[in-house]
Design a protein around this motif. Structure first.
Motif, mmCIF file in Angstrom:
data_model
loop_
_atom_site.group_PDB
_atom_site.id
_atom_site.type_symbol
_atom_site.label_atom_id
_atom_site.label_comp_id
_atom_site.label_asym_id
_atom_site.label_seq_id
_atom_site.Cartn_x
_atom_site.Cartn_y
_atom_site.Cartn_z
ATOM 1 N N ASP A 1 -13.391 6.279 -1.992
ATOM 2 C CA ASP A 1 -13.899 6.114 -0.626
ATOM 3 C C ASP A 1 -13.326 7.214 0.253
ATOM 4 O OD1 ASP A 1 -15.206 3.903 -1.505
ATOM 5 O OD2 ASP A 1 -13.845 2.441 -0.606
ATOM 6 N N VAL B 1 -3.617 5.291 -0.227
ATOM 7 C CA VAL B 1 -4.267 6.012 0.871
ATOM 8 C C VAL B 1 -3.813 7.461 0.809
ATOM 9 C CG1 VAL B 1 -4.563 6.209 3.369
ATOM 10 C CG2 VAL B 1 -4.403 3.932 2.294
ATOM 11 N N ALA C 1 -9.144 7.182 -8.558
ATOM 12 C CA ALA C 1 -10.163 6.137 -8.405
ATOM 13 C C ALA C 1 -10.875 5.844 -9.718
ATOM 14 C CB ALA C 1 -11.167 6.558 -7.336
ATOM 15 N N LEU D 1 -6.484 0.402 6.966
ATOM 16 C CA LEU D 1 -6.726 0.748 5.563
ATOM 17 C C LEU D 1 -5.714 0.089 4.638
ATOM 18 C CD1 LEU D 1 -7.512 4.572 5.915
ATOM 19 C CD2 LEU D 1 -9.113 2.645 5.845
ATOM 20 N N ASP E 1 -7.846 -0.672 -8.903
ATOM 21 C CA ASP E 1 -7.782 -1.044 -7.489
ATOM 22 C C ASP E 1 -8.543 -0.018 -6.648
ATOM 23 O OD1 ASP E 1 -6.086 1.040 -7.890
ATOM 24 O OD2 ASP E 1 -4.257 -0.034 -7.370
ATOM 25 N N ARG E 2 -8.407 -0.130 -5.334
ATOM 26 C CA ARG E 2 -9.169 0.714 -4.400
ATOM 27 C C ARG E 2 -8.321 1.886 -3.930
ATOM 28 N NH1 ARG E 2 -10.963 -4.547 -0.873
ATOM 29 N NH2 ARG E 2 -12.498 -5.391 -2.341
ATOM 30 N N VAL E 3 -8.967 3.036 -3.871
ATOM 31 C CA VAL E 3 -8.325 4.273 -3.419
ATOM 32 C C VAL E 3 -9.224 4.897 -2.358
ATOM 33 C CG1 VAL E 3 -7.416 6.520 -4.100
ATOM 34 C CG2 VAL E 3 -7.302 4.588 -5.704
ATOM 35 N N ILE E 4 -8.627 5.402 -1.280
ATOM 36 C CA ILE E 4 -9.372 6.025 -0.197
ATOM 37 C C ILE E 4 -8.681 7.320 0.216
ATOM 38 C CG2 ILE E 4 -8.159 4.742 1.621
ATOM 39 C CD1 ILE E 4 -10.810 4.730 3.193
ATOM 40 N N THR F 1 0.838 -1.195 0.000
ATOM 41 C CA THR F 1 0.000 0.000 0.000
ATOM 42 C C THR F 1 0.875 1.248 0.000
ATOM 43 O OG1 THR F 1 -1.716 -1.171 1.229
ATOM 44 C CG2 THR F 1 -1.829 1.230 1.221
ATOM 45 N N TYR G 1 -6.763 -3.269 2.793
ATOM 46 C CA TYR G 1 -7.808 -3.357 1.778
ATOM 47 C C TYR G 1 -7.680 -2.316 0.657
ATOM 48 C CZ TYR G 1 -9.801 -5.862 5.743
ATOM 49 O OH TYR G 1 -9.991 -6.723 6.811
ATOM 50 N N TYR G 2 -6.740 -1.376 0.751
ATOM 51 C CA TYR G 2 -6.610 -0.325 -0.254
ATOM 52 C C TYR G 2 -5.180 -0.302 -0.775
ATOM 53 C CZ TYR G 2 -11.170 1.426 1.251
ATOM 54 O OH TYR G 2 -12.506 1.539 1.550
ATOM 55 N N SER G 3 -5.071 0.115 -2.051
ATOM 56 C CA SER G 3 -3.756 0.225 -2.675
ATOM 57 C C SER G 3 -3.133 1.597 -2.480
ATOM 58 C CB SER G 3 -3.858 -0.078 -4.181
ATOM 59 O OG SER G 3 -4.321 -1.387 -4.400
#
Length: 508
Positions: free
Chosen positions: A347, A380, A288, A373, A293-296, A262, A376-378
């Protein structure tokens, strides 16, 4: 034909005189043909003559047959010969050894075949073909071979290997593509030529769409190029413009994989009101939307943060509550209850609305939240608080892989941003300064007499990348940001910022 019958003088047995057996040609005519009525009689006479000849030879060899008995047999044989072929003269010849039964077989039943099989016919040794490997001299001239094949294969004689009448088999180790021997027909290749490769047959993974599917150029995105494409029914395709191609190149740079770890990117500013939260939102939405992948984005402001106000959607939990329940969150589904997402793939983890509670959010809390975080996220993003000396900043800089420094278009905002770089260098984070990206936010517009170009040139002397975000009325409203409502220049600047950030992350 007269027979000499002499009386027997007494009981003494005398040896009979040796005389040649008389034979008659049966069933033959001068023209070489035979009448239909005499063909069966000729065959029967031939068999009878053979029987009489055999009896005479047996009597002469044993020497115990009386002279009268021999005379009777000669008379009987003569009478039968005269009856079978009347009008023919006797011919002195050798005994007939070959019997032609082609016509007799049609009238002979299965029970009468024993008469032919019981005959003892002496065989001529020259009529028996010898073994193929040892032909006698002169046998090939009188007995030509009847083989199947080409003319070259029917020619008699030994083969190349010295074996008569045998064809040498092809060697299994013969190289592919070698000329076939003379007299051999060319054989068609079995299977594909690729099976002869040293590495063996092709694997199933080689059947890709790039290899099997024909390529067709996509129609242009817009403008007169797209109109020309559809006006000519697709026959004329000049492609997209350079602007569209550069935009696609930026999007490709953003979508690059970052690995299994991450990445943390804090957004810093030493002065409030310069658009730090706005830049965090734009950067997060661009990443995003263009990544798989996931970004927060996380609001880590010790004071009252406004990150959730600039993003659509509302969450019923905050970062402080996530810290409290961190041991109960064991899946992404549970973590989704603490984040907000609406109208975007970004997110958002909001901060507490009560300033007194938010003040308790310290460095330990920040580390605990980012650890959750990171599962589950790539990527942050951290919307840091104003200043560089508050309690959360230590953990923020320690985990940072790259930093985004936000500056305004005024003199004091530019000076404070430049001092932030000096502070990082003074605290031993020269690595972050080399990878820092400075964003000049023109939210106030270009109505001032400040030369933004000079500000930009100043920061290029200290960092590698500087991005200018133009004034946008949608951003100036201070409400929720809708990425689709932004001006094209604003969206382009956000995408360029995201591409530069990913470039810095991939260099690790």
């Amino acid at each position: 034909m007269t027979e000499d019958k002499r009386p027997t003088p007494g009981p003494e047995t005398q040896e009979p005189e040796t005389r040649e057996p008389e034979t008659r040609e049966s069933g033959t005519q001068e023209s070489g043909t035979q009448e239909p009525g005499t063909q069966g009689a000729g065959a029967e006479s031939t068999a009878t003559n053979r029987k009489g000849s055999s009896g005479a030879r047996a009597a002469g060899s044993e020497g115990h047959v009386s002279e009268s008995a021999a005379a009777d047999q000669d008379a009987e044989r003569a009478e039968e010969s005269d009856a079978a072929a009347p009008g023919t003269a006797p011919v002195d010849s050798a005994p007939i050894d070959v019997v032609t039964v082609s016509d007799a077989q049609d009238r002979t039943s299965a029970d009468s075949l024993s008469a032919f099989t019981s005959l003892s016919v002496p065989l001529d040794p020259s009529a028996v073909p010898p073994a193929p490997t040892e032909p006698p001299a002169g046998w090939l001239a009188s007995h030509p071979q009847a083989t199947v094949g080409t003319a070259a294969e029917r020619e008699p004689g030994p083969s190349a290997g010295g074996t008569w009448g045998a064809q040498e088999p092809e060697s299994p180790d013969a190289p592919v593509g070698a000329e076939a021997p003379a007299g051999h027909a060319e054989q068609a290749p079995v299977g594909s030529e690729r099976r002869q490769r040293a590495e063996g047959p092709e694997p199933a993974a080689s059947l890709t769409s790039d290899r099997l599917v024909a390529k067709t150029a996509a129609p242009p995105v817009g403008g007169w190029r797209r109109w020309l494409y559809f006006a000519t029914l697709g026959y004329v395709n000049v492609g997209d413009s350079d602007t569209v191609r550069m935009q696609r190149a930026l999007e490709h740079r953003i979508a690059v994989r970052l690995g299994e770890r991450t990445r943390y990117i804090p957004v810093l500013s030493r002065k409030g009101g310069v658009g730090k939260t706005t830049v965090t939102t734009l950067l997060g939405m661009a990443l995003a939307d263009l990544r798989e992948d996931r970004v927060i984005a996380m609001d880590a402001n010790p004071d009252r943060g406004t990150l959730s106000d600039r993003n659509p959607g509302r969450a019923s939990h905050t970062a402080r509550q996530l810290v409290r329940d961190r041991f109960e969150v064991t899946s992404f589904a549970q973590l989704s209850n603490y984040t907000a997402r609406e109208g975007s793939r970004l997110d958002v983890l909001a901060s507490d609305a009560d300033p007194m509670v938010a003040h308790a959010f310290n460095d330990a809390d920040y580390r605990a939240v980012t650890d959750i975080l990171g599962r589950y996220y790539s990527i942050v993003l951290t919307d840091s608080g104003t200043g560089m000396v508050h309690s959360v900043m230590e953990g923020t800089l320690e985990k940072a892989d790259a930093v985004v420094l936000v500056s305004g278009g005024s003199v004091d905002e530019a000076r404070l941003a430049s001092e932030t770089l000096s502070w990082l260098e003074a605290h031993g984070r020269e690595d972050l300064v080399r990878k820092a990206i400075v964003v000049i936010n023109m939210a106030a517009g270009d109505g001032t007499r400040v030369s933004v170009d000079e500000i930009e040139e100043h920061f290029r002397t200290r960092v590698q990348h500087v991005v200018r975000i133009p004034h946008d009325r949608h951003l100036a409203e201070g409400s929720q940001v809708d990425f689709a409502k932004l001006q094209p220049a604003t969206r382009k600047a956000a995408v360029e910022l995201a591409a530069l950030v990913v470039d810095e992350l991939t260099e690790d």
